[in-house]
Motif scaffolding. Structure first.
Motif, PDB file in Angstrom:
ATOM      1  N   PRO A 178     -11.163  -0.377 -13.874  1.00  0.00           N
ATOM      2  CA  PRO A 178      -9.656  -0.647 -13.954  1.00  0.00           C
ATOM      3  C   PRO A 178      -8.835  -0.548 -12.742  1.00  0.00           C
ATOM      4  O   PRO A 178      -7.644  -1.141 -12.576  1.00  0.00           O
ATOM      5  N   ASN A 179      -9.696  -0.685 -11.705  1.00  0.00           N
ATOM      6  CA  ASN A 179      -8.970  -0.757 -10.383  1.00  0.00           C
ATOM      7  C   ASN A 179      -8.966  -2.185  -9.798  1.00  0.00           C
ATOM      8  O   ASN A 179      -9.374  -2.503  -8.462  1.00  0.00           O
ATOM      9  N   ASN A 180      -8.155  -3.005 -10.461  1.00  0.00           N
ATOM     10  CA  ASN A 180      -8.157  -4.508 -10.107  1.00  0.00           C
ATOM     11  C   ASN A 180      -6.829  -4.984 -10.600  1.00  0.00           C
ATOM     12  O   ASN A 180      -7.018  -6.023 -11.170  1.00  0.00           O
ATOM     13  N   LYS A 181      -5.825  -4.169 -10.670  1.00  0.00           N
ATOM     14  CA  LYS A 181      -4.427  -4.761 -11.036  1.00  0.00           C
ATOM     15  C   LYS A 181      -3.583  -5.042  -9.775  1.00  0.00           C
ATOM     16  O   LYS A 181      -3.353  -4.254  -8.914  1.00  0.00           O
ATOM     17  N   PRO A 182      -3.275  -6.410  -9.548  1.00  0.00           N
ATOM     18  CA  PRO A 182      -2.647  -7.031  -8.373  1.00  0.00           C
ATOM     19  C   PRO A 182      -1.139  -5.857  -8.441  1.00  0.00           C
ATOM     20  O   PRO A 182      -0.454  -5.837  -9.441  1.00  0.00           O
ATOM     21  N   PHE A 183      -0.819  -5.915  -7.287  1.00  0.00           N
ATOM     22  CA  PHE A 183       0.291  -5.299  -6.747  1.00  0.00           C
ATOM     23  C   PHE A 183       0.515  -3.626  -7.225  1.00  0.00           C
ATOM     24  O   PHE A 183       1.314  -2.772  -6.645  1.00  0.00           O
ATOM     25  N   VAL A 184      -0.715  -3.119  -7.958  1.00  0.00           N
ATOM     26  CA  VAL A 184      -0.710  -1.743  -8.340  1.00  0.00           C
ATOM     27  C   VAL A 184      -1.965  -1.095  -7.573  1.00  0.00           C
ATOM     28  O   VAL A 184      -1.852   0.121  -7.237  1.00  0.00           O
ATOM     29  N   SER A 185      -2.999  -1.483  -7.936  1.00  0.00           N
ATOM     30  CA  SER A 185      -4.186  -1.175  -7.497  1.00  0.00           C
ATOM     31  C   SER A 185      -4.508  -1.089  -5.879  1.00  0.00           C
ATOM     32  O   SER A 185      -3.896  -1.881  -5.140  1.00  0.00           O
ATOM     33  N   THR A 186      -5.050  -0.256  -5.329  1.00  0.00           N
ATOM     34  CA  THR A 186      -5.694  -0.142  -3.933  1.00  0.00           C
ATOM     35  C   THR A 186      -7.108  -0.232  -3.799  1.00  0.00           C
ATOM     36  O   THR A 186      -7.747   0.236  -4.825  1.00  0.00           O
ATOM     37  N   ALA A 187      -7.368  -0.305  -2.655  1.00  0.00           N
ATOM     38  CA  ALA A 187      -9.144  -0.100  -2.429  1.00  0.00           C
ATOM     39  C   ALA A 187      -8.977   0.574  -0.999  1.00  0.00           C
ATOM     40  O   ALA A 187      -8.038   0.190  -0.014  1.00  0.00           O
ATOM     41  N   THR A 188     -10.117   0.953  -0.697  1.00  0.00           N
ATOM     42  CA  THR A 188     -10.559   1.498   0.472  1.00  0.00           C
ATOM     43  C   THR A 188     -11.493   0.790   1.093  1.00  0.00           C
ATOM     44  O   THR A 188     -12.456   0.266   0.696  1.00  0.00           O
ATOM     45  N   ILE A 189     -11.080   0.073   2.435  1.00  0.00           N
ATOM     46  CA  ILE A 189     -11.826  -0.711   3.347  1.00  0.00           C
ATOM     47  C   ILE A 189     -12.568  -0.077   4.279  1.00  0.00           C
ATOM     48  O   ILE A 189     -11.857   0.605   5.003  1.00  0.00           O
ATOM     49  N   GLU A 190     -13.908  -0.142   4.335  1.00  0.00           N
ATOM     50  CA  GLU A 190     -14.542   0.560   5.668  1.00  0.00           C
ATOM     51  C   GLU A 190     -14.422  -0.774   6.996  1.00  0.00           C
ATOM     52  O   GLU A 190     -14.892  -1.886   6.416  1.00  0.00           O
ATOM     53  N   ASN A 191     -14.573  -0.351   8.120  1.00  0.00           N
ATOM     54  CA  ASN A 191     -14.575  -1.396   9.090  1.00  0.00           C
ATOM     55  C   ASN A 191     -16.396  -1.315   9.320  1.00  0.00           C
ATOM     56  O   ASN A 191     -17.058  -0.571   9.266  1.00  0.00           O
ATOM     57  N   PRO A 192     -16.546  -2.726   8.846  1.00  0.00           N
ATOM     58  CA  PRO A 192     -18.135  -3.265   8.865  1.00  0.00           C
ATOM     59  C   PRO A 192     -18.754  -2.613  10.277  1.00  0.00           C
ATOM     60  O   PRO A 192     -19.837  -2.526  10.335  1.00  0.00           O
ATOM     61  N   LEU A 193     -17.833  -2.628  11.383  1.00  0.00           N
ATOM     62  CA  LEU A 193     -18.560  -2.255  12.653  1.00  0.00           C
ATOM     63  C   LEU A 193     -18.572  -0.774  12.807  1.00  0.00           C
ATOM     64  O   LEU A 193     -19.401  -0.391  13.810  1.00  0.00           O
ATOM     65  N   ASN A 194     -17.803  -0.028  12.099  1.00  0.00           N
ATOM     66  CA  ASN A 194     -17.843   1.365  12.254  1.00  0.00           C
ATOM     67  C   ASN A 194     -17.111   2.091  11.054  1.00  0.00           C
ATOM     68  O   ASN A 194     -16.091   2.195  10.801  1.00  0.00           O
ATOM     69  N   PRO A 195     -18.063   2.373  10.180  1.00  0.00           N
ATOM     70  CA  PRO A 195     -17.713   2.901   8.801  1.00  0.00           C
ATOM     71  C   PRO A 195     -16.879   4.041   8.678  1.00  0.00           C
ATOM     72  O   PRO A 195     -16.446   4.358   7.593  1.00  0.00           O
ATOM     73  N   ALA A 196     -16.976   4.751   9.933  1.00  0.00           N
ATOM     74  CA  ALA A 196     -16.145   5.918  10.022  1.00  0.00           C
ATOM     75  C   ALA A 196     -14.639   5.735  10.077  1.00  0.00           C
ATOM     76  O   ALA A 196     -13.648   6.453   9.773  1.00  0.00           O
ATOM     77  N   GLU A 197     -14.346   4.392  10.366  1.00  0.00           N
ATOM     78  CA  GLU A 197     -12.814   3.795  10.202  1.00  0.00           C
ATOM     79  C   GLU A 197     -12.591   3.198   8.997  1.00  0.00           C
ATOM     80  O   GLU A 197     -13.392   2.389   8.578  1.00  0.00           O
ATOM     81  N   THR A 198     -11.651   3.685   8.196  1.00  0.00           N
ATOM     82  CA  THR A 198     -11.434   3.251   6.877  1.00  0.00           C
ATOM     83  C   THR A 198      -9.826   2.984   6.836  1.00  0.00           C
ATOM     84  O   THR A 198      -9.001   3.531   7.472  1.00  0.00           O
ATOM     85  N   GLN A 199      -9.289   2.324   5.846  1.00  0.00           N
ATOM     86  CA  GLN A 199      -7.896   1.916   5.605  1.00  0.00           C
ATOM     87  C   GLN A 199      -7.685   2.005   4.010  1.00  0.00           C
ATOM     88  O   GLN A 199      -8.535   1.182   3.224  1.00  0.00           O
ATOM     89  N   GLU A 200      -6.697   2.523   3.417  1.00  0.00           N
ATOM     90  CA  GLU A 200      -6.325   2.121   1.957  1.00  0.00           C
ATOM     91  C   GLU A 200      -5.451   0.894   2.190  1.00  0.00           C
ATOM     92  O   GLU A 200      -4.440   0.836   2.737  1.00  0.00           O
ATOM     93  N   THR A 201      -5.765  -0.158   1.298  1.00  0.00           N
ATOM     94  CA  THR A 201      -5.242  -1.484   1.126  1.00  0.00           C
ATOM     95  C   THR A 201      -4.660  -1.798  -0.172  1.00  0.00           C
ATOM     96  O   THR A 201      -5.530  -1.604  -1.309  1.00  0.00           O
ATOM     97  N   GLN A 202      -3.495  -2.324  -0.332  1.00  0.00           N
ATOM     98  CA  GLN A 202      -2.919  -2.777  -1.490  1.00  0.00           C
ATOM     99  C   GLN A 202      -3.817  -4.028  -1.885  1.00  0.00           C
ATOM    100  O   GLN A 202      -4.148  -5.018  -1.187  1.00  0.00           O
ATOM    101  N   LEU A 203      -4.012  -4.210  -3.282  1.00  0.00           N
ATOM    102  CA  LEU A 203      -4.827  -5.424  -3.616  1.00  0.00           C
ATOM    103  C   LEU A 203      -3.803  -6.454  -4.250  1.00  0.00           C
ATOM    104  O   LEU A 203      -2.786  -6.049  -4.985  1.00  0.00           O
ATOM    105  N   TRP A 204      -3.995  -7.737  -4.033  1.00  0.00           N
ATOM    106  CA  TRP A 204      -3.041  -8.839  -4.191  1.00  0.00           C
ATOM    107  C   TRP A 204      -3.822  -9.796  -5.439  1.00  0.00           C
ATOM    108  O   TRP A 204      -4.880  -9.782  -5.447  1.00  0.00           O
ATOM    109  N   PRO A 205      -2.960 -10.799  -6.072  1.00  0.00           N
ATOM    110  CA  PRO A 205      -3.434 -11.806  -6.448  1.00  0.00           C
ATOM    111  C   PRO A 205      -4.040 -12.754  -5.660  1.00  0.00           C
ATOM    112  O   PRO A 205      -3.907 -12.503  -4.456  1.00  0.00           O
ATOM    113  N   ASP A 206      -5.207 -13.711  -6.069  1.00  0.00           N
ATOM    114  CA  ASP A 206      -5.721 -14.458  -5.204  1.00  0.00           C
ATOM    115  C   ASP A 206      -4.695 -15.466  -4.687  1.00  0.00           C
ATOM    116  O   ASP A 206      -3.621 -15.915  -5.245  1.00  0.00           O
ATOM    117  N   HIS A 207      -4.790 -15.661  -3.381  1.00  0.00           N
ATOM    118  CA  HIS A 207      -3.657 -16.246  -2.825  1.00  0.00           C
ATOM    119  C   HIS A 207      -4.271 -16.835  -1.408  1.00  0.00           C
ATOM    120  O   HIS A 207      -5.018 -16.458  -0.659  1.00  0.00           O
TER     121      HIS A 207
END
Length: 227
Positions: A67-96
């Motif tokens: 259920p974590n795929n609602k534009p404007f509502v859901s968020t996801a944790t993104i890991e830095n591909p070069l350093n997985p210790a670095e993460t950010q929580e990001t808003q999910l959007w409609p395809d744009h």
């Protein structure tokens, strides 16, 4: 050092504007006349940026499981591909602003003939990239050549306009200041996804040394004086 200003027009694209944009910002088209006025001024360099995503970009809600795929509502944790210790929580959007689609195009009413350079961003499917300079990680894995372009042109000051005030304009301005340019955001030449967030945005500018100005401010008159 002499005064050499650049104008950076952020993401004035079809998908960020009514009536048909997938992620339309209210009043997004209304700022174009003001931006065109700015483009006519004697800036040393005029840059337009574009979100330019692959279809499988990580910021699209459609690329995440329910259920974590609602534009404007859901968020996801993104890991830095070069350093997985670095993460950010990001808003999910409609395809744009998908590469090759109408939504990724700059508005036809934007005076692109006066733009010296177009910078495409958000092309790495693995990371979010609001800023036209780089992704938000301390050790970025995705960067544009914007900082180098400005430095090679001898730019001292960066003036920022465009969409959206609380996302790509905000982070582009903060990164411009971080890269050593005195940075000015032209308030009337921006619109926000969430106008109620602007107090927080402007507080962040103040803390970082970015200055919010109006289109008739003395700093704009200073650019006009270069003619």
């Amino acid at each position: 050092m002499s005064f050499r200003p650049a104008l950076v027009v952020v993401d004035v694209q079809e998908d960020f504007c009514p009536p048909n944009g997938a992620l339309a910002v209210t009043g997004g088209r209304d700022i174009v006349p003001t931006i065109n006025e700015l483009l006519s001024l004697p800036f040393a360099l005029r840059v337009a940026t574009k979100d330019f995503h692959p279809q499988d970009h990580i910021s699209f809600a459609s690329n995440h499981p329910a259920p974590n795929n609602k534009p404007f509502v859901s968020t996801a944790t993104i890991e830095n591909p070069l350093n997985p210790a670095e993460t950010q929580e990001t808003q999910l959007w409609p395809d744009h602003c998908v590469q090759g689609t109408k939504g990724a195009e700059l508005l036809t009413e934007l005076d692109v003939s006066k733009v010296d350079r177009i910078v495409e961003k958000g092309q790495d499917k693995r990371v979010e990239m609001y800023s036209a300079f780089a992704d938000p990680f301390p050790s970025p894995c995705s960067q544009s050549d914007l900082a180098d372009t400005l430095k090679k042109a001898g730019i001292t000051d960066v003036y920022v306009a465009g969409l959206a005030a609380d996302y790509c304009v905000r982070f582009t301005a903060l990164d411009a200041q971080k890269n050593g340019f005195k940075t000015w955001v032209i308030g009337e030449a921006t619109k926000a996804v969430d106008p109620s967030s602007l107090d927080e945005v402007y507080k962040g500018y103040e803390e970082a040394g970015v200055t919010l100005i109006g289109k008739d401010d003395k700093q704009i008159q200073r650019v006009m004086g270069l003619a």
